[in-house]
Design a protein around this motif. Structure first.
Motif, short mmCIF file in Angstrom:
data_model
loop_
_atom_site.label_atom_id
_atom_site.label_comp_id
_atom_site.label_asym_id
_atom_site.label_seq_id
_atom_site.Cartn_x
_atom_site.Cartn_y
_atom_site.Cartn_z
N VAL A 136 -42.82 15.07 -37.25
CA VAL A 136 -42.14 16.19 -37.92
C VAL A 136 -40.62 16.06 -37.94
O VAL A 136 -39.94 16.87 -38.55
N ILE A 137 -40.08 15.07 -37.27
CA ILE A 137 -38.62 15.01 -37.15
C ILE A 137 -38.06 14.01 -38.15
O ILE A 137 -38.47 12.85 -38.18
N GLU A 147 -37.90 22.57 -36.49
CA GLU A 147 -38.35 21.59 -37.48
C GLU A 147 -39.88 21.45 -37.45
O GLU A 147 -40.53 21.29 -38.47
N GLU A 156 -38.90 20.05 -23.92
CA GLU A 156 -40.20 19.85 -23.26
C GLU A 156 -40.22 20.53 -21.90
O GLU A 156 -41.21 21.14 -21.52
N LEU A 183 -45.03 9.74 -26.84
CA LEU A 183 -44.49 10.60 -27.90
C LEU A 183 -44.06 11.93 -27.31
O LEU A 183 -44.47 12.30 -26.21
N SER A 184 -43.22 12.66 -28.05
CA SER A 184 -42.82 13.98 -27.59
C SER A 184 -43.70 15.04 -28.26
O SER A 184 -43.81 15.05 -29.48
N PRO A 185 -44.31 15.92 -27.46
CA PRO A 185 -45.12 16.99 -28.06
C PRO A 185 -44.29 17.89 -28.99
O PRO A 185 -44.84 18.57 -29.84
N GLU A 186 -42.96 17.86 -28.81
CA GLU A 186 -42.10 18.67 -29.69
C GLU A 186 -41.89 18.01 -31.04
O GLU A 186 -41.41 18.64 -31.97
N ALA A 187 -42.22 16.74 -31.14
CA ALA A 187 -41.89 15.99 -32.35
C ALA A 187 -43.11 15.71 -33.22
O ALA A 187 -43.02 14.97 -34.19
N VAL A 188 -44.27 16.25 -32.84
CA VAL A 188 -45.48 16.03 -33.64
C VAL A 188 -46.27 17.33 -33.80
O VAL A 188 -46.12 18.27 -33.03
N LEU A 189 -47.12 17.32 -34.82
CA LEU A 189 -48.13 18.37 -34.99
C LEU A 189 -49.47 17.66 -34.97
O LEU A 189 -49.59 16.55 -35.51
#
Ligand code: SF4
Ligand SMILES: [Zn+2]
Ligand SMILES: [Zn+2]
Lengths: 69, 329
Positions: free
Chosen positions: A65-66, B210, B249, A34-40
């Protein structure tokens, strides 16, 4: 809850991932693809930052979150 | 990680700003940043009537919440697309909007596409003579039309949408891949009204990631629809967002820089409107909304093309024609 005492569980969109304790949450998120930018990340309903070192037996819920609309 | 403002455990780390904040300070930070963007891009003045398009998702409900907290006069508009096959996406998302409005004591306007125009988005897609159209392009056309209509009829000065930085950066990357000048020149935080009496379009969350609009909704306790519209599966938006997140990232702030430097370059004249791009606008002969060609607007042409002789398909349309059906002449 978790049979493997040395692992931490990540939950994401109905899937469970067991990852080794001792690494950072950020590394674990990447490791399961997974991408750390795409989850909380949340634990017991509270948001946590991904520099956290994972402890054995913990359960961490990842909120996607996306959206694509 | 500790909150930069108070030293309590941080709830979120924003790598693009080198800023970690606790819940309390993050819930202050988002409205502050939104207010800054509103001023910076001259989106709206206090006292002006704003119509917020709400979908039931995290971005638009967070935006409505923030505008209300900042003291703006913001009503909501929910457009019921009639996407109720499978997970009952439209009914569920509508319920989230109604619940939010009721809790906050705010006014929610609802326009149902099937009730008002006789077809849901899925039906319109299947019946479209332009059979190669995707549901999302039809949906976009319908939403723009209804938003303009309600904005004009009810005298709103501004039409606000919950587009976040990831949305904007994904659209930008998409359009930059083909150097679509006509789209690039019109992309921005504010789209001025093309006619007197029409509202300007504003995107107050355009500089907020987002991930952070989602964090705001979670921390604020806003209930939103977590499921996706079934038509978004495999959308190009998701693909471009994923590509950008991979850049992000490795280089925190890459998405933000991509978007902000685009706006700067545009201000500096990098993309000029050519003669055809700024063509004179006409009034649609059917609905009166502005359109680039004389005659009917794209929405009215689309709706005319939906095989009007067919009975309203209450008995269910065929499964599995993939929304690509070519019916009618
Ligand atoms: S995913 Fe497409 S069809 Fe669904 S709401 Fe968004 S634009 Fe409309
Ligand atoms: Zn704090
Ligand atoms: Zn029209």
């Amino acid at each position: 809850m978790d049979p493997e005492r040395n692992s931490t569980t990540l939950l994401h969109r109905g899937r469970r991932f067991d990852v080794p304790a001792g690494s950072t949450l950020r590394d674990a998120i990447r490791k399961v693809g997974l991408s750390p930018e795409a989850v909380l990340a949340t634990q017991n309903g509270e948001l946590i930052t991904d520099d956290r070192i994972l402890k054995p037996g913990e359960e961490i819920r990842l909120v996607a979150v996306i959206s694509g609309g | 990680m500790k909150c930069r403002k108070c030293g309590a455990p941080a709830a979120i780390n924003m790598r693009e700003h080198k800023l970690a904040l606790c819940r309390e300070h993050f819930l202050e930070w988002i409205p502050e940043q939104t207010e800054r963007a509103i001023h910076h891009y001259r989106m709206v003045e206090r006292g002006e009537k704003i119509l917020v398009a709400v979908s039931g998702g995290k971005d638009s409900l967070s935006l409505w919440d923030v505008l209300h907290r900042l003291g703006y006069a913001a009503d909501g508009l929910y457009i019921d697309l009639g996407i109720d096959e499978g997970i009952a996406y439209s009914s569920k998302s509508r319920a989230f909007c109604e619940q939010f409005a009721a809790r906050q004591g705010l006014t929610l306007r609802v326009v149902s596409v099937p009730e008002t125009y006789g077809r849901s988005i899925a039906e319109a897609t299947r019946l479209s003579t332009r059979g190669r159209k995707k549901p999302c392009s039809i949906c976009g056309l319908v939403k723009r039309h209804i938003m303009n209509r309600v904005g004009r009829e009810q005298g709103y000065a501004a039409l606000a949408t919950g587009h976040n930085l990831d949305d904007e950066a994904a659209v930008l990357l998409h359009n930059a891949m083909t150097w679509s000048g006509g789209y690039l020149v019109r992309q921005g935080p504010v789209l001025p009204a093309s006619r007197p009496g029409l509202g300007r379009k504003v995107k107050p969350l355009c500089r907020i990631y987002e991930r952070e609009t989602a964090a705001y909704a979670l921390m604020r306790g806003i209930d939103y629809i977590y499921e996706e519209c079934p038509f978004s599966v495999g959308s190009s938006t998701l693909y471009y967002k994923d590509v950008l997140n991979r850049l992000e990232e490795d280089r925190p702030g890459a998405k933000l820089q991509f978007y902000l430097s685009f706006l700067q370059a545009k201000d500096g004249g990098l993309f000029a409107l050519n003669a055809s791009g700024e063509a004179e606008l006409h009034d649609c002969v059917t609905c009166g909304q502005p359109t680039s060609a004389p005659g009917k607007c794209a929405f009215c042409r689309l709706w005319d093309s939906l095989a009007p002789a067919l009975p309203l398909p209450q008995d269910g349309l065929r499964e599995g024609d993939g929304g690509q059906g070519e019916m009618g002449s």
